[in-house]
Structures are given as C-alpha cells and as structure tokens.
Design a protein around this motif. Structure first.
Motif, PDB file in Angstrom:
ATOM      1  N   LYS A  23       0.716  -1.631   0.101  1.00 59.36           N
ATOM      2  CA  LYS A  23      -0.351   0.504   0.227  1.00 59.36           C
ATOM      3  C   LYS A  23       0.934   1.605  -0.244  1.00 59.36           C
ATOM      4  O   LYS A  23       1.739   2.040   1.075  1.00 59.36           O
ATOM      5  CB  LYS A  23      -0.851   0.147   1.345  1.00 59.36           C
ATOM      6  CG  LYS A  23      -1.384   0.923   1.220  1.00 59.36           C
ATOM      7  CD  LYS A  23      -2.968   0.764   0.310  1.00 59.36           C
ATOM      8  CE  LYS A  23      -4.091   2.361   0.921  1.00 59.36           C
ATOM      9  NZ  LYS A  23      -3.260   3.466   0.863  1.00 59.36           N
ATOM     10  N   ARG A  60       1.259   5.673  -0.610  1.00 59.13           N
ATOM     11  CA  ARG A  60       0.940   6.742  -0.329  1.00 59.13           C
ATOM     12  C   ARG A  60       1.907   8.008  -0.742  1.00 59.13           C
ATOM     13  O   ARG A  60       2.911   7.609  -0.980  1.00 59.13           O
ATOM     14  CB  ARG A  60      -0.742   7.667   0.230  1.00 59.13           C
ATOM     15  CG  ARG A  60       0.132   7.023   1.907  1.00 59.13           C
ATOM     16  CD  ARG A  60      -0.395   7.565   3.427  1.00 59.13           C
ATOM     17  NE  ARG A  60      -1.117   8.727   2.908  1.00 59.13           N
ATOM     18  CZ  ARG A  60      -1.688   8.869   3.226  1.00 59.13           C
ATOM     19  NH1 ARG A  60      -3.328   8.527   4.057  1.00 59.13           N
ATOM     20  NH2 ARG A  60      -2.325  10.417   2.840  1.00 59.13           N
ATOM     21  N   SER A  61       0.457   9.286  -1.177  1.00 60.71           N
ATOM     22  CA  SER A  61       1.585  10.334  -1.058  1.00 60.71           C
ATOM     23  C   SER A  61       1.891  10.886   0.659  1.00 60.71           C
ATOM     24  O   SER A  61       1.928  11.004   1.203  1.00 60.71           O
ATOM     25  CB  SER A  61       1.455  11.690  -1.945  1.00 60.71           C
ATOM     26  OG  SER A  61       1.131  11.308  -3.036  1.00 60.71           O
ATOM     27  N   SER A  69       3.739  14.054  -5.221  1.00 62.56           N
ATOM     28  CA  SER A  69       4.288  13.192  -6.379  1.00 62.56           C
ATOM     29  C   SER A  69       5.451  12.826  -6.815  1.00 62.56           C
ATOM     30  O   SER A  69       5.790  11.651  -7.214  1.00 62.56           O
ATOM     31  CB  SER A  69       4.170  14.309  -7.753  1.00 62.56           C
ATOM     32  OG  SER A  69       4.743  15.493  -7.428  1.00 62.56           O
ATOM     33  N   LEU A  74       5.856  10.023  -4.296  1.00 62.32           N
ATOM     34  CA  LEU A  74       4.481   8.412  -4.287  1.00 62.32           C
ATOM     35  C   LEU A  74       5.598   8.199  -5.629  1.00 62.32           C
ATOM     36  O   LEU A  74       4.985   6.874  -5.633  1.00 62.32           O
ATOM     37  CB  LEU A  74       3.253   9.265  -5.016  1.00 62.32           C
ATOM     38  CG  LEU A  74       2.676   8.362  -5.654  1.00 62.32           C
ATOM     39  CD1 LEU A  74       2.169   6.861  -4.211  1.00 62.32           C
ATOM     40  CD2 LEU A  74       0.702   8.830  -5.705  1.00 62.32           C
ATOM     41  N   LEU A  91      -3.140   1.771  -4.021  1.00 61.45           N
ATOM     42  CA  LEU A  91      -3.721   2.877  -4.044  1.00 61.45           C
ATOM     43  C   LEU A  91      -4.749   3.660  -4.054  1.00 61.45           C
ATOM     44  O   LEU A  91      -5.556   2.921  -4.652  1.00 61.45           O
ATOM     45  CB  LEU A  91      -3.352   3.519  -4.985  1.00 61.45           C
ATOM     46  CG  LEU A  91      -1.293   3.142  -5.402  1.00 61.45           C
ATOM     47  CD1 LEU A  91      -1.782   2.551  -6.792  1.00 61.45           C
ATOM     48  CD2 LEU A  91      -0.596   4.149  -5.699  1.00 61.45           C
ATOM     49  N   GLU A 139      -6.941   7.026  -4.442  1.00 69.01           N
ATOM     50  CA  GLU A 139      -6.777   8.174  -4.912  1.00 69.01           C
ATOM     51  C   GLU A 139      -6.869   9.993  -4.029  1.00 69.01           C
ATOM     52  O   GLU A 139      -5.795  10.600  -4.450  1.00 69.01           O
ATOM     53  CB  GLU A 139      -8.557   8.364  -5.938  1.00 69.01           C
ATOM     54  CG  GLU A 139      -8.356   9.596  -6.566  1.00 69.01           C
ATOM     55  CD  GLU A 139      -9.592   9.854  -6.967  1.00 69.01           C
ATOM     56  OE1 GLU A 139      -9.560  10.051  -8.854  1.00 69.01           O
ATOM     57  OE2 GLU A 139     -10.302   9.648  -7.028  1.00 69.01           O
ATOM     58  N   CYS A 174      -3.150  10.451  -2.800  1.00 74.67           N
ATOM     59  CA  CYS A 174      -2.172   9.987  -3.800  1.00 74.67           C
ATOM     60  C   CYS A 174      -2.212  11.113  -4.125  1.00 74.67           C
ATOM     61  O   CYS A 174      -3.711  12.119  -4.418  1.00 74.67           O
ATOM     62  CB  CYS A 174      -2.177   9.306  -4.919  1.00 74.67           C
ATOM     63  SG  CYS A 174      -2.401   7.181  -4.350  1.00 74.67           S
ATOM     64  N   THR A 232      -2.373  13.960  -7.217  1.00 77.66           N
ATOM     65  CA  THR A 232      -3.266  13.905  -8.702  1.00 77.66           C
ATOM     66  C   THR A 232      -2.581  13.969  -9.600  1.00 77.66           C
ATOM     67  O   THR A 232      -2.990  13.476 -10.581  1.00 77.66           O
ATOM     68  CB  THR A 232      -4.204  14.968  -8.400  1.00 77.66           C
ATOM     69  OG1 THR A 232      -5.232  14.796  -6.913  1.00 77.66           O
ATOM     70  CG2 THR A 232      -5.160  14.656 -10.039  1.00 77.66           C
ATOM     71  N   LEU A 247      -0.943  11.052 -11.106  1.00 73.98           N
ATOM     72  CA  LEU A 247      -2.262   9.465 -10.700  1.00 73.98           C
ATOM     73  C   LEU A 247      -2.883  10.174 -12.423  1.00 73.98           C
ATOM     74  O   LEU A 247      -2.691   9.220 -13.659  1.00 73.98           O
ATOM     75  CB  LEU A 247      -3.244   9.507 -10.608  1.00 73.98           C
ATOM     76  CG  LEU A 247      -3.367   9.402  -8.773  1.00 73.98           C
ATOM     77  CD1 LEU A 247      -4.251   9.320  -7.730  1.00 73.98           C
ATOM     78  CD2 LEU A 247      -2.434   7.932  -8.405  1.00 73.98           C
ATOM     79  N   THR A 286      -1.799  -3.443 -10.245  1.00 79.90           N
ATOM     80  CA  THR A 286      -2.357  -2.358  -9.561  1.00 79.90           C
ATOM     81  C   THR A 286      -3.466  -2.773  -9.035  1.00 79.90           C
ATOM     82  O   THR A 286      -4.722  -2.791  -9.708  1.00 79.90           O
ATOM     83  CB  THR A 286      -2.048  -1.586 -10.425  1.00 79.90           C
ATOM     84  OG1 THR A 286      -0.315  -0.867 -10.807  1.00 79.90           O
ATOM     85  CG2 THR A 286      -2.309   0.095 -10.285  1.00 79.90           C
ATOM     86  N   LEU A 327      -6.611   0.499  -7.636  1.00 82.83           N
ATOM     87  CA  LEU A 327      -6.934   1.248  -7.316  1.00 82.83           C
ATOM     88  C   LEU A 327      -7.707   1.917  -6.832  1.00 82.83           C
ATOM     89  O   LEU A 327      -8.404   1.294  -8.113  1.00 82.83           O
ATOM     90  CB  LEU A 327      -6.083   2.961  -8.390  1.00 82.83           C
ATOM     91  CG  LEU A 327      -6.784   3.754  -8.960  1.00 82.83           C
ATOM     92  CD1 LEU A 327      -5.573   4.679  -7.375  1.00 82.83           C
ATOM     93  CD2 LEU A 327      -5.801   4.471 -10.103  1.00 82.83           C
TER      94      LEU A 327
END
Length: 562
Positions: free
Chosen positions: A289, A291-292, A327, A330, A347, A349, A352, A354, A357, A390, A392
């Motif tokens: 898992k 994340r940013s 960014s 991540l 992930l 949204e 994370c 944007t 992504l 992935t 998401l």
C-alpha cells in the motif's frame, strides 16, 4: 537455577530497604518444570517495569508436538497462548504501591496473528516474556507484596495457560486459521490472483480506532463474474471474490465501501484471528500500500519512469531530496517497492498526488512542458513488463476506465463487476488525452546503503524508541512511519528499530537494500526477534516495511555497487 524458597527469603530480607536492593533478585528461580527469570530489574518504581520470563518445559505446558512442528504453527500457538496469558494477568493485578508497582504488561496484539517476542518456543520449552513493576512504597521495597506477585500470582497465571487448562478447540482453530491463510496465499499466484475475499466476510470495522467488526454490517458477496472456488486444508472448498492480476479499479459513491474493501485487502497480508470477520481475506504477501508523503526524504532513486526533464537539468536517474513533493514522494515509493520485489501496488486516490495519477486533456493542452509521466500511462506496462498489478480506488479519475482490466463498483457495500459497462462508458465519452509513451523501463536499479546509515547512537548511548505506531526515534533522527499503512502494531515499529540497529552492527558492506533487509529478517526468522534484542514487545514485519523505514532515514547514504 535457585529455588523459589530462596527467592522468598531474599525478598523478606530486603523488605523496606531502598529500591536498589531489588538488583539482588536478578537471575532464574524455580524448578525445571516452571521457572521465573528476572532478566532486568528496573532502577526506580517509576521507571519502565522490569523484564521477566516464565519458562515452562514441554511436560509442564503440554502443547501437542503437531501444533508446534512448523514455523506457522509455532507462531500461531505462541500468539494464542500469549493472549491467554494476557487475559489471566489482567484480572489479578495488585496495583497497591507507588509508581508502576504491580503493573504487568503483556504484549499480546490485536486482530492479526504475528510472530511476537512476548512468547516463544525455545526448543521444547515455552517462554512467556513480559514486564512487571516491582512493588514499592515510595522508593522502599515491598518485599512481601513482591513475593506474592513473583512466586504466586504470575506462576499461577502461567499454569492456567498450559494445554490442559485452555480451550483446546479454540487453540486448534487459531492455528488452523493461520495455516489456511498461508495455504491460500500460496494459491494466489498459481491462480493469477492478487487477493481473495471469501463470501460472508465482514469487512467494515466498528470505528476508526477499533479493529472489531461492525455490527449489522453487510456481509461480503462476490460479483458472479469474479467468484472463484479455493481449496483449504481444514474447511473444504470455499467461494469468494478472486481479484485478478492486472489493473483493477474500485469505484463507487462516497461511503459505499470502496475504501473499506481496499483496507481489507491491504491488511490481508497477515492472518487474522477467528471471528475477526476478515480472517478469510487473503492478499499476496508482496502487495504494498502506497501514498504520497509531502516532505519525506528520498535518496538516490531512479525516478525517470515517472519524472524527468526537471528545470535546471536536474538529474532524476539518482534523485535525492530532503523535502519531496507529493508527486515525487509517490513516484519514489513506487520505484522503491519494485526494487525489493513488490508484485502489486495498492493505492487510494484520496491519498495520492493527483498529478502523478492523471493528467487530463485540458492540462495537456495548456501545459506544453510536463516533467511527469502519470501513473495512468504506466499501469499497463507495469504489469506487462514487470508483472506488477495495480489496485486503485478512484472516485473522480474516470480516465482510468480506459486502462482497467477489472472494474468493481461498490454500492451500499455490495460489489458489482462492471468492466464491460466501464468500457462502454469510456468509448462513449472519449477523454481526448494523449497517451504519454514511456521512454524508460520500470525495472529499478539496485541501491547499496552504507551500514553507517544505521547508527542508533545519540551521543554515547543507543537511542531506539517507537512513539506509537507511526514514529520511530532512531539515534539522532526521527523516522516518520505514518505512510506505512500495513503496519498494525506498535511492536512492529519497535521491531523495525531493532532490525535497523542490528544492520548497523551486522549489515554487509556493499549489499543492496533488498539483501540487507533479507539478512536482518533472516536472522530474526532463524533466531527469533527476542534473540536480536531481549524486549518482550516486538512483532514481525515484512521486508517492505523495513526497507520503507530505511528509505526514510534522513541520513541514508549510498555506496557504489560491488
């Protein structure tokens, strides 16, 4: 080993003396069948309680040999007995006295079945390891109270967790559940699956701070097109959702269960206790898992699969920063996970950046020069080139419908597989965005940390301490573990600190980050976490969380390859 009677006489002699007199009772007391080891005596009634062990030989504890003849069974039965011991001492504590007098601390865990230093099978002996506050009035020894605690209450609690006294059916069920988890995990790759969620599972939790299942929750029911049958060791065939490899989207309106599903999958890497509701949620052991993390440090990571052409011709082939953006952090986390063998990225949204992504058609038209290759242009090649799936959770990035292999729509906590409908929607509503053709492969180069990075000293003394689950003090720095969402127990954070310190002393110079993690975890598996550092509050971790902590060391230095 000295007899309990001698311990009783010694405690009577030092009764009323200054607290330092307790140092005399260190050592092992009792008999072969049951003994008490006082390994460390606290220096003050207000200090961290003393470290103790109760050791039961095979005849005394009576655990059948077949329940301790494999690593999985030994872990599970030890975890179960530790929980029993914690329950026994919880109701028999005499807290009279000052400071931590009479406090007994047993690190027994929560919903997950994990290797724990609090209980271990050493040869055929069973060791229960814990802390206890030695009784004092002010800073004077309460010898008679200590004798009752050490010679009566604690041994009595240990005798109540021997095989003849516990719920044997529940113990076997506990062990079988851990075995089933490992058995199902082994089937996932063979079946082309990332995860399995059995029909009837209860995924929602009672609250954000409770691991208990939510009452009256909607039981899980698989979409028919994703329903598979799995074989088990002790429960026959079972059915549930098989989450296939590739690119999977979990979508739906707010509060309909999409994040709840992802969180259950996230924690399916570990076996869960019977009755948890998620005990039949099983995830690939190599799913991570991510994340940013604004502000995290990054050391020598090749970000070119996602980030290049930075202003000032800044190199991203060996990118380092003390203050990463959302960014960048991540992108680094993805590359770092692939570096140590991740086969699935999980992930959400909401957590994370944007711009890593997705970059939609309007932004492509407005911003001519972009340094980021978004994940949407990488997910298919990640699977095709590197075998990395992935999963998401998305609520607003509809462009992902064009690249998804599987789409799960959550409505009122019920799952629907809507891949065909998603493809129809994508065809009817073209985004107009241009696909960025990646120019760099996603296979990361190995990095070689210097063992000097793992220095736990603060001044002349070693300083390793977990502050809860999300923060680890290590020497002169504090490691932020808040993004490591698959950690579930404070004792895992403590174990990471122990393993980092062990690497500082034993890590092989020139080894890759993966080799170093495997070296440390191999030593822990072979000898036990307790052998690396005699603390009764350590729990097992994967290499992904250990390496993630290494990557967040702000003094991490790298050497050239061998």
């Amino acid at each position: 080993m000295r007899p309990f009677a001698q311990l009783g006489r010694l405690l009577s002699q030092i009764d009323g003396r200054s607290y330092g007199g307790y140092k005399q009772i260190g050592g092992r007391w009792g008999e072969q069948a049951l003994s008490l080891a006082i390994d460390h005596v606290q220096g003050d009634p207000f200090a961290t309680p003393s470290r103790l062990r109760i050791v039961l030989d095979a005849q005394a504890h009576g655990v059948p040999a077949e329940l301790r003849d494999t690593p999985i069974r030994r872990t599970a039965i030890a975890d179960f007995l530790l929980r029993c011991f914690a329950a026994e001492v919880a109701g028999s504590r005499d807290r009279s006295g000052s400071g931590k007098s009479g406090l007994v601390l047993v690190d027994a865990g929560d919903a997950e079945i994990l290797p724990r230093s609090g209980c271990g099978l050493v040869g055929d002996d069973l060791e229960l390891r814990f802390r206890a506050g030695l009784p004092a009035r002010g800073r004077r020894i309460m010898g008679r109270t200590a004798a009752r605690l050490l010679m009566e209450d604690l041994p009595a609690a240990a005798r109540r967790v021997v095989w003849s006294h516990i719920d044997q059916d529940q113990a076997r069920l506990f062990v079988h559940q851990a075995e089933e988890h490992a058995h199902l995990q082994a089937q996932l790759a063979q079946r082309g699956l990332v995860a399995f969620v059995r029909d009837g599972s209860i995924l929602p939790r009672a609250s954000g701070v409770s691991s208990a299942p939510l009452r009256d929750a909607v039981p899980w029911s698989s979409p028919p097109s994703l329903r598979v049958t799995m074989t088990t060791l002790h429960h026959g065939d079972i059915t549930g959702m098989g989450l296939p490899v590739g690119v999977t989207l979990i979508t739906g309106g707010g509060f309909h269960g999409k994040t709840t599903l992802l969180e259950a999958i996230c924690h399916g890497i570990d076996p869960h206790i019977p009755g948890d509701g998620r005990e039949w949620v099983v995830t690939s052991p190599d799913a991570v898992k991510l994340r940013s993390e604004d502000g995290r440090s990054v050391a020598g990571v090749d970000l070119r699969p996602f980030i290049s052409d930075l202003p000032g011709d800044r190199d991203t082939a060996r990118f380092s920063t003390a203050d990463a953006s959302g960014s960048t952090s991540l992108a680094a986390a993805i590359i770092e996970s692939l570096e140590v063998g991740a086969t699935a990225l999980l992930l959400d949204e909401d957590g994370c950046a944007t711009n890593l992504l997705i970059r939609d058609a309007r932004m492509q038209a407005l911003v001519a020069r972009e340094t980021i290759t978004p994940l949407i242009d990488r997910v298919q090649s990640l699977h095709a080139e590197a075998g990395v799936s992935t999963v998401l959770v998305v609520g607003g990035s509809g462009d992902y419908l064009e690249v998804a292999d599987t789409v799960i729509l959550m409505e009122d906590y019920r799952a629907h597989e809507v891949g065909e409908r998603a493809r129809t929607v994508a065809a009817a509503h073209p985004t107009g965005r241009a696909v960025v053709e990646p120019g760099t492969t996603v296979v990361p180069a190995a990095r070689h940390p210097s063992p000097r990075s793992f220095d736990p000293r603060r001044g002349r003394r070693s300083k390793v301490r977990a502050r809860g689950l999300r923060e680890l003090v290590f020497g002169e720095q504090t490691i932020d573990l808040s993004a490591l969402e698959q950690l579930v127990d404070d004792s895992q954070a403590r174990a990471i600190g122990v393993l980092l310190a062990w690497l500082g002393e034993h890590g092989r110079a020139g080894a890759t980050v993966r080799e170093l993690s495997e070296q440390a975890l191999g030593a822990a598996a072979e000898r036990g976490l307790y052998a690396l550092d005699p603390l009764p509050e350590l729990a097992g971790v994967r290499r992904y969380e250990l390496v993630a902590a290494i990557n967040r060391l702000r003094n991490l230095t790298l050497t050239e390859s061998r």
